[in-house]
Design a protein around this motif. Structure first.
Motif, short mmCIF file in Angstrom:
data_model
loop_
_atom_site.label_atom_id
_atom_site.label_comp_id
_atom_site.label_asym_id
_atom_site.label_seq_id
_atom_site.Cartn_x
_atom_site.Cartn_y
_atom_site.Cartn_z
N VAL A 278 1.04 -1.23 0.30
CA VAL A 278 0.17 -0.27 0.22
C VAL A 278 0.84 1.05 -0.22
N GLU A 279 1.63 0.88 1.00
CA GLU A 279 2.81 2.56 0.70
C GLU A 279 3.57 2.46 -0.59
N LEU A 280 3.75 1.39 -1.40
CA LEU A 280 4.73 1.65 -2.95
C LEU A 280 3.50 2.18 -3.57
N ASN A 281 2.13 2.11 -3.16
CA ASN A 281 1.39 2.09 -4.51
C ASN A 281 1.53 3.64 -4.12
N GLY A 282 0.81 3.99 -2.83
CA GLY A 282 1.15 5.38 -2.60
C GLY A 282 2.23 6.28 -3.03
N ILE A 283 3.27 5.91 -2.71
CA ILE A 283 4.46 6.61 -3.21
C ILE A 283 4.74 6.69 -4.56
N ALA A 284 3.94 5.47 -5.70
CA ALA A 284 3.87 5.36 -6.76
C ALA A 284 3.06 6.36 -7.61
N CYS A 285 2.16 6.73 -7.08
CA CYS A 285 0.69 7.46 -7.38
C CYS A 285 0.96 8.80 -7.18
N ALA A 286 2.03 8.98 -5.94
CA ALA A 286 2.50 10.77 -5.76
C ALA A 286 3.35 11.04 -7.05
N GLN A 287 3.82 9.92 -7.64
CA GLN A 287 5.74 10.26 -8.53
C GLN A 287 4.58 10.85 -9.49
N GLN A 288 4.01 9.97 -9.99
CA GLN A 288 2.97 9.94 -10.86
C GLN A 288 2.43 11.54 -10.79
N ASN A 289 1.45 11.28 -9.87
CA ASN A 289 0.77 12.99 -9.84
C ASN A 289 1.99 14.25 -9.97
N GLY A 290 2.60 14.04 -9.58
CA GLY A 290 3.57 14.95 -9.29
C GLY A 290 4.21 15.48 -10.74
N ILE A 291 4.36 14.15 -11.73
CA ILE A 291 5.29 14.45 -13.69
C ILE A 291 3.78 15.67 -13.77
N TRP A 292 2.74 14.75 -13.50
CA TRP A 292 1.70 15.70 -14.32
C TRP A 292 1.51 17.09 -13.92
N ASP B 146 5.78 19.26 -3.75
CA ASP B 146 6.64 18.95 -2.61
C ASP B 146 6.48 18.30 -1.79
N GLN B 147 5.12 18.69 -1.03
CA GLN B 147 4.69 17.69 0.06
C GLN B 147 3.50 16.45 -0.41
N ILE B 148 3.23 16.74 -1.80
CA ILE B 148 2.62 15.13 -1.47
C ILE B 148 3.47 14.01 -1.97
N PHE B 149 4.88 13.88 -1.99
CA PHE B 149 5.12 12.76 -1.84
C PHE B 149 6.18 12.48 -0.04
N PRO B 150 5.05 11.04 -0.08
CA PRO B 150 5.05 10.15 1.27
C PRO B 150 6.58 10.36 1.98
N ASN B 151 6.59 10.30 2.93
CA ASN B 151 7.85 9.30 3.30
C ASN B 151 7.57 7.85 4.63
N ILE C 253 1.50 -0.94 14.08
CA ILE C 253 0.57 -0.19 14.62
C ILE C 253 0.52 1.18 13.87
N ALA C 254 2.07 1.65 14.63
CA ALA C 254 2.00 3.10 14.21
C ALA C 254 2.34 2.72 13.04
N ARG C 255 2.75 2.37 12.17
CA ARG C 255 2.46 2.66 11.02
C ARG C 255 1.20 2.15 9.70
N ILE C 256 0.66 1.49 10.17
CA ILE C 256 -1.01 0.96 9.68
C ILE C 256 -1.52 2.90 10.16
N ASN C 257 -1.24 3.59 11.05
CA ASN C 257 -2.49 4.77 11.46
C ASN C 257 -1.36 5.24 10.77
N ASN C 258 0.17 5.62 10.69
CA ASN C 258 0.51 6.59 10.00
C ASN C 258 1.03 7.41 8.46
N SER C 259 -0.02 5.45 7.65
CA SER C 259 0.28 5.12 6.36
C SER C 259 -1.50 6.10 6.03
#
Length: 551
Positions: free
Chosen positions: A432-446, A468-473, A497-503
């Protein structure tokens, strides 16, 4: 021809390298090797015969053992909690008080620890065998128990020691009075069974009199300088206890009287006595117990050290007010700190401040946080050593382990299944985190492509900052759970648990920021279109007025 030259060149190079290694001063190589950990030395053994001979030399093994840093080993025995089986586990705490992360492979899920000596662990199993294992090298020796299928047998009736003069390793077993393998008098024993590594069989040693087996179980056993010590009942003494010693070389017994009892008011429950090893000295630890929980210590904790065995002279080493809840054994003092279990889920350390002091709970340092509650934790001193066990493998008493043991038993299937499910959940979260990063990268290019068409510099900078703020860490993928010890597993579970909430929080923020950028771009485009229309209207009007003037 070229192939022959190449092979000859390689051969000459190898000979030259071997010559260089063989001509290095042996004492220089040895001094370097003494500073290396066991894991590195095990790799160096295969480099060349010269290095192999140095590292495998018994004198070098003994020297390396003396130089090796010591660890506090906290052992978690296996247990059943709320209907669920929890395996045994161990955590090593180094000289900087930093706990280890990974499991100790030589400790099986159903093993009980009964001794630690020169990097070797004595492990009791509920099968017909006990196990001696090297903590660092992974080498194991399975030995037949002195009595098979003995009813009422317990890991605390075994002990493991080393005699510094004979260099022999000895296992001892307190054999309770029994007839045909069944306990006859579960409170007493008359025989200590002794096995020397390398011998063919166990040896029975008769005790001078019937001794208390309950005291052995309640107070513990320690090994110091080739002698084994434990507490026994002595109703004529002021504290109604005495220390028994057994010389594992001479196979002789001696009784040591405890110090005279101090004036003590019994505000609490009965008094508890423990025998412990502190800095190579035999010590008696005693305190009253809670009326509501016989394991909990209250009042004052007195620690007496045996200064002279011949004269049986004791001195009070510490007097501690407000003691910790539970004292670990057989080694609860490491360097200058007490290691204790506080409550049900924490192992803490506290600095020894002097002979008389009060424990301030706010100054305790939490070392381990584990779950669920585990009782009967042990604390041993251990090192990582090169001590070899294969030299003892030809004895008739040495057995082959059963085909199904350890993690292969059915009782651990639920545990293994739980680990697999947790690892799958971690993989899902990571995807899920990798998908979020890929989506953010695609949106960033557009967005960056559209940004080139925004004419207003201020708006372009503002949108650029938003992009710059849309790229998740997100953190990296976690380690496999099955290789982590119980403390590290709990920490990773809490982090998951913290990671799920953070994601969820990060993805929501990313969506909000993306929508905000869309709104800003729409607004900027509308403004530019409006401005273009206005400019076009003004230009058309100017042309019309010019034509009228001409007319």
């Amino acid at each position: 021809m070229l192939t022959m030259v190449t092979e000859e060149t390689k051969s000459m190079k190898q000979i030259n390298e071997e010559c260089i290694i063989n001509h290095l001063p042996g004492d220089l190589i040895e001094r370097v090797f003494l500073r290396l950990p066991v894991s590195t030395l095990l790799t160096c053994v295969g480099v060349c015969k010269h290095w192999h001979n140095i590292i495998r030399d018994p004198q070098f093994v003994a020297l390396h053992l003396q130089c090796a840093p010591s660890y506090a080993l906290v052992f978690f025995p296996p247990g059943l909690v709320s209907g669920k089986h929890y395996p045994s586990d161990a955590v090593l705490i180094d000289e900087a008080w930093s706990p280890s992360t990974y499991t100790v492979p030589v400790i099986g899920p159903g093993d009980f620890l009964f001794g630690s000596c020169n990097g070797l662990l004595g492990l009791y199993t509920k099968t017909s065998m006990i196990k001696i294992a090297n903590l660092a090298t992974g080498e194991c020796l399975h030995l037949g128990k002195p009595v098979k299928n003995l009813k009422g047998d317990h890991f605390c009736f075994y002990s493991f020691g080393f005699h510094p003069v004979t260099k022999e390793y000895k296992i001892t077993h307190f054999l309770g009075d029994c007839i045909n393998g069944r306990p006859h008098n579960k409170d007493k024993f008359n025989i200590i069974q002794v096995y020397t590594l390398g011998d063919e069989k166990w040896k029975d040693i008769q005790t001078p009199e019937a001794l208390s087996l309950i005291s052995v179980r309640n107070s513990g056993v320690v090994n110091v300088d080739g002698k084994m010590y434990w507490l026994t009942e002595d109703m004529s003494a002021s504290w109604q206890h005495a220390v028994m010693s057994f010389d594992i070389r001479e196979e002789s017994f001696a009784m040591i009287q405890l110090p005279a009892a101090r004036e003590d008011h019994d505000y609490y429950g009965s008094r508890k006595f423990l025998i412990r090893d502190i800095d190579g000295k035999i010590c008696i630890v005693t305190a009253q117990t809670s009326r509501y929980d016989a394991r909990t210590l209250v009042g004052e904790l007195q620690i007496w050290a045996l200064d002279n065995m011949v004269e049986q002279r004791w001195s009070q080493k510490y007097n501690i007010k407000y003691p910790p809840d539970y004292i670990l054994g057989p080694r609860f003092v490491h360097r200058d700190r007490i290691l204790t279990q506080r409550g049900h889920n924490n192992v803490c350390s506290y600095e020894l401040l002097g002979e008389n002091f009060e424990i301030d709970s706010s100054k305790m340092v939490k070392l381990l946080d584990f779950s669920p509650c585990r009782h009967n934790l042990q604390s041993h001193n251990c090192v990582k050593s090169l001590v070899r066990l294969d030299v003892y493998k030809n004895a008739k008493i040495v057995c082959r382990p059963k085909q199904r043991e350890g993690w292969e038993l059915n009782k651990w299937e639920a545990w293994e299944r739980g680990l697999s499910e947790n690892e799958k959940l971690r993989s899902v979260i990571h995807q899920v985190e990798l998908n979020g990063i890929a989506c953010a990268q695609q949106n960033g290019i557009w967005f960056n492509d559209i940004l080139q068409h925004i004419l207003d510099d201020a708006i372009r900078r503002e949108i650029g900052m938003k992009i710059d703020q849309i790229f998740p860490n997100f953190p990296d993928q976690t380690r496999p759970l099955r290789h982590l010890n119980c403390v590290a597993q709990k920490l990773d579970q809490d982090n998951l648990i913290a990671r799920i909430n953070n994601s969820e929080t990060i993805i929501k923020a990313m969506i909000q920021t993306t929508n905000s950028i869309f709104d800003m771009i729409d607004s900027a485009v509308d403004d530019q279109i409006g401005a273009s229309s206005t400019n076009a209207g003004i230009s058309s009007q100017n042309h019309s007025e010019g034509d009228d003037a001409k007319t």
